[in-house]
Scaffold this motif. Structure first.
Motif, PDB file in Angstrom:
ATOM      1  N   GLN A 279      -6.292 -21.026 -27.574  1.00 13.69           N
ATOM      2  CA  GLN A 279      -6.687 -21.882 -26.445  1.00 13.69           C
ATOM      3  C   GLN A 279      -7.056 -23.281 -26.917  1.00 13.69           C
ATOM      4  OE1 GLN A 279      -9.546 -20.431 -23.607  1.00 13.69           O
ATOM      5  NE2 GLN A 279      -8.648 -18.373 -23.515  1.00 13.69           N
ATOM      6  N   LEU A 280      -7.579 -23.388 -28.113  1.00 16.98           N
ATOM      7  CA  LEU A 280      -7.980 -24.684 -28.659  1.00 16.98           C
ATOM      8  C   LEU A 280      -6.828 -25.394 -29.382  1.00 16.98           C
ATOM      9  CD1 LEU A 280     -11.485 -23.622 -29.994  1.00 16.98           C
ATOM     10  CD2 LEU A 280     -11.041 -25.194 -28.091  1.00 16.98           C
ATOM     11  N   VAL A 281      -5.638 -24.816 -29.276  1.00 17.72           N
ATOM     12  CA  VAL A 281      -4.422 -25.374 -29.885  1.00 17.72           C
ATOM     13  C   VAL A 281      -4.626 -25.576 -31.393  1.00 17.72           C
ATOM     14  CG1 VAL A 281      -2.540 -27.021 -29.571  1.00 17.72           C
ATOM     15  CG2 VAL A 281      -4.129 -26.628 -27.696  1.00 17.72           C
ATOM     16  N   GLN A 282      -5.086 -24.514 -32.032  1.00 11.68           N
ATOM     17  CA  GLN A 282      -5.222 -24.503 -33.490  1.00 11.68           C
ATOM     18  C   GLN A 282      -4.412 -23.311 -34.026  1.00 11.68           C
ATOM     19  OE1 GLN A 282      -9.381 -24.660 -34.669  1.00 11.68           O
ATOM     20  NE2 GLN A 282      -9.856 -26.176 -33.101  1.00 11.68           N
ATOM     21  N   PRO A 283      -3.074 -23.430 -33.985  1.00 10.64           N
ATOM     22  CA  PRO A 283      -2.231 -22.260 -34.287  1.00 10.64           C
ATOM     23  C   PRO A 283      -2.393 -21.736 -35.715  1.00 10.64           C
ATOM     24  CG  PRO A 283      -0.909 -24.279 -34.127  1.00 10.64           C
ATOM     25  CD  PRO A 283      -2.278 -24.609 -33.624  1.00 10.64           C
ATOM     26  N   LYS A 284      -2.623 -22.611 -36.673  1.00  8.97           N
ATOM     27  CA  LYS A 284      -2.755 -22.152 -38.057  1.00  8.97           C
ATOM     28  C   LYS A 284      -3.958 -21.226 -38.218  1.00  8.97           C
ATOM     29  CE  LYS A 284      -2.857 -23.878 -42.831  1.00  8.97           C
ATOM     30  NZ  LYS A 284      -2.857 -25.090 -43.699  1.00  8.97           N
ATOM     31  N   GLY A 285      -5.098 -21.655 -37.663  1.00  7.56           N
ATOM     32  CA  GLY A 285      -6.298 -20.819 -37.737  1.00  7.56           C
ATOM     33  C   GLY A 285      -6.128 -19.536 -36.947  1.00  7.56           C
ATOM     34  N   ALA A 286      -5.503 -19.630 -35.770  1.00  8.12           N
ATOM     35  CA  ALA A 286      -5.280 -18.435 -34.943  1.00  8.12           C
ATOM     36  C   ALA A 286      -4.436 -17.423 -35.701  1.00  8.12           C
ATOM     37  CB  ALA A 286      -4.596 -18.838 -33.642  1.00  8.12           C
ATOM     38  N   LEU A 287      -3.380 -17.906 -36.363  1.00  2.93           N
ATOM     39  CA  LEU A 287      -2.486 -17.004 -37.103  1.00  2.93           C
ATOM     40  C   LEU A 287      -3.246 -16.299 -38.225  1.00  2.93           C
ATOM     41  CD1 LEU A 287       0.427 -16.030 -37.338  1.00  2.93           C
ATOM     42  CD2 LEU A 287       0.869 -17.955 -38.881  1.00  2.93           C
TER      43      LEU A 287
END
Length: 559
Positions: free
Chosen positions: A52-60
């Motif tokens: 949701q915070l548009v932080q795909p690297k951390g989400a992954l």
């Protein structure tokens, strides 16, 4: 932090995620994670918060941790698959979604997202099966309904797409994508008024919605308001200057209005949009694309895109390219190879699947007008640039026998997959007024130029048109038949381009909103000197067009 406090914070974070308060959820979950670093649930929820915070690297990273700690956590595979899809890692995304389906066969979300990946992998049948399963498992899955409808619409099956989008809109009237897609389907099915009302409602809520502006521009162009359609696309591009679809749509209007200088530039946007590229059949090569630079001593590969008619129209440029010092190769549909072989030396015409020799540059054929600086007043070879050899002419002369009446070739429908087929094609029944009058029956010998039919054999036989489909294997065969005719009458399909390229008199029947290359208002064509254009005076009014054609044909037959 004790377990109860951690559980409370997890529940609170889940509520915050549902409310769109991702930053608050992230902060709470980060504190919980310090106390319970091996909790797969906390890693998973943190991944959702970072998405949701548009932080795909951390989400992954958190989805990876969740899966490492709980290899049977289907939700983590689904969400990691979505992230990988967004990063164009489609093979890995498909593997994750396959795993999610295996773990939870009843999970509609897994099927729906796997269908999305399969669309991108150009696996439409498998994608359709996934969307269908998602809808079966969860009839209220709006994403699956919209995506299944989009898949059907992309193949021209608007009637099946319609109820799916109607269901999606009924479930959530605020689902803008579904509303716009439904309007587009309604437009394709001739329900223009409903489509306009729907788009106006969307634009009232979201005045700068680029997709809605583009869809409304189609409706305005359909009723002849080209200036209004242009204004909407200009507005869309003012909000999204890099939007390829809006630029492409604007190019069609610019070209229709005769503004070739800007139109051909915008037309290049088709290369920047995946769906447009797929629809055009654009091919990719590792070597550079020709941008108009000096061709002396270079080998240039031209490659077909779009339909047969488009390729025939662009063959006119081959002599000019050779005159610039290029060795020209061309990659074409097999049905067109004999035509191109008239203009190129042996061994320079190829069909799909054949090994290509070395080349320095490549160019899709529909970029040639831009690269050759084509304007309305300098279109090359308008008088014709193709011919039929003597042997082919004699072959068809023998098949047709002695000429006793005016010979007229007729092509009344094109490919059913064409986006505008409903507007441009006719039925054989609609031609009854042209075919049946006694004077024309006596004075005209009708020859079908169709290679495929939508009508049954009985209807074709009753029309009195002589059928040649069994002999029309390539466009060169069709050219041979045309060489023995006095006139071709055609809707906007490849047959019309072929007749024009041969310099044969051709009467072209156009819908009210024509393809860009035929321009507005004129009865002649700068592309083909032998062509006469007959335009609908109002949308859908083929009767007036056919009445005019019949009247002129009577005069010609009497001469």
């Amino acid at each position: 932090m004790n377990q109860q406090l951690a559980l409370n914070k997890i529940n609170q974070a889940m509520q915050q995620l549902q409310q769109g308060k991702a930053a608050m959820a992230r902060d709470s979950l980060s504190r919980v994670l310090k106390a319970f670093p091996d909790s797969p649930e906390v890693h998973f929820l943190l991944g959702l918060a970072l998405v949701q915070l548009v932080q795909p690297k951390g989400a992954l990273a958190h989805f990876n941790s969740a899966i490492a700690l709980a290899p049977d956590l289907a939700e983590a595979y689904v969400n990691r698959g979505i992230l990988l899809k967004n990063q164009q890692q489609l093979t890995r995304a498909l593997q994750d979604l396959d795993r999610a389906v295996a773990l939870r066969p009843g999970m509609a979300e897994a099927y729906s997202n796997r269908g999305n990946v399969r669309v991108l992998l150009d696996q439409p049948e498998q994608a359709g099966a996934d969307f269908a399963m998602a809808i079966r498992l969860d009839p209220h899955n709006g994403d699956a309904l919209v995506n299944m409808a989009a898949l059907l619409a992309s193949s021209g099956d608007y009637m099946q797409a319609l109820p799916l989008l109607e269901r999606a809109v009924a479930l959530n009237p605020q689902l803008t994508e579904a509303q716009i897609n439904l309007a587009n389907v309604e437009y394709r099915l001739g329900q223009e008024q409903q489509a306009m009302q729907r788009l106006n409602a969307v634009l009232q809520r979201q005045p700068s919605n680029v997709r809605a502006l583009g869809a409304k521009s189609h409706l305005l162009a359909e009723v002849g308001d080209v200036a209004g359609a242009r204004a909407l696309l200009d507005k869309a591009l003012s909000h999204a200057p890099a939007d390829a679809l809006a630029r492409y749509d604007r190019s069609l209007l610019l070209l229709l209005q005769g503004d070739y200088a800007r139109g051909w530039q915008d037309y290049e946007a088709r290369k920047l949009d995946k769906q447009l590229s797929q629809r055009a059949g654009l091919q990719r090569f590792s070597l550079p694309e020709w941008q108009g630079e000096d061709l002396s001593g270079k080998t240039l590969l031209l490659h077909q895109e779009q339909g047969l008619g488009d390729a025939i129209q662009m063959l006119r440029y081959l002599p000019q390219l050779q005159a610039q010092g290029a060795r020209v190769l061309i990659l074409l549909n097999a049905a067109l190879s004999p035509l191109a072989s008239q203009l190129l030396p042996s061994g320079q015409v190829f069909t799909q699947g054949e090994a290509l020799p070395h080349f320095d540059l490549h160019c899709p054929v529909m970029s040639l007008p831009l690269r050759m600086a084509t304007m309305l007043d300098n279109i090359p070879a308008a008088q014709g640039y193709l011919a039929v050899d003597e042997a082919c002419q004699q072959h068809w002369a023998g098949l047709l026998g002695e000429k006793k009446r005016l010979r007229v070739g007729l092509a009344w429908s094109g490919s059913a997959k064409h986006l505008n087929d409903r507007k441009r094609s006719l039925t054989l029944a609609a031609l009854s007024g042209l075919l049946q009058p006694d004077l024309l029956q006596l004075a005209v010998e009708w020859h079908s130029l169709q290679r495929e039919y939508r009508e049954d054999a009985g209807e074709r036989a009753a029309s009195g048109i002589i059928d040649h489909a069994a002999q029309l294997h390539t466009m060169q065969d069709t050219a041979g038949l045309i060489s023995q005719l006095d006139l071709v009458i055609s809707v906007d399909t490849s047959v019309a381009h072929l007749a024009g390229a041969l310099g044969k008199p051709c009467w072209l029947l156009l819908p009210f909103n024509p393809d860009f290359r035929w321009g507005l208002g004129r009865s002649d064509s700068p592309w083909y000197a032998s062509m006469r254009l007959f335009r609908q005076p109002q949308p859908g009014d083929w009767a007036s067009v056919l009445d005019e054609v019949a009247g002129l044909l009577v005069k010609q037959a009497a001469d």
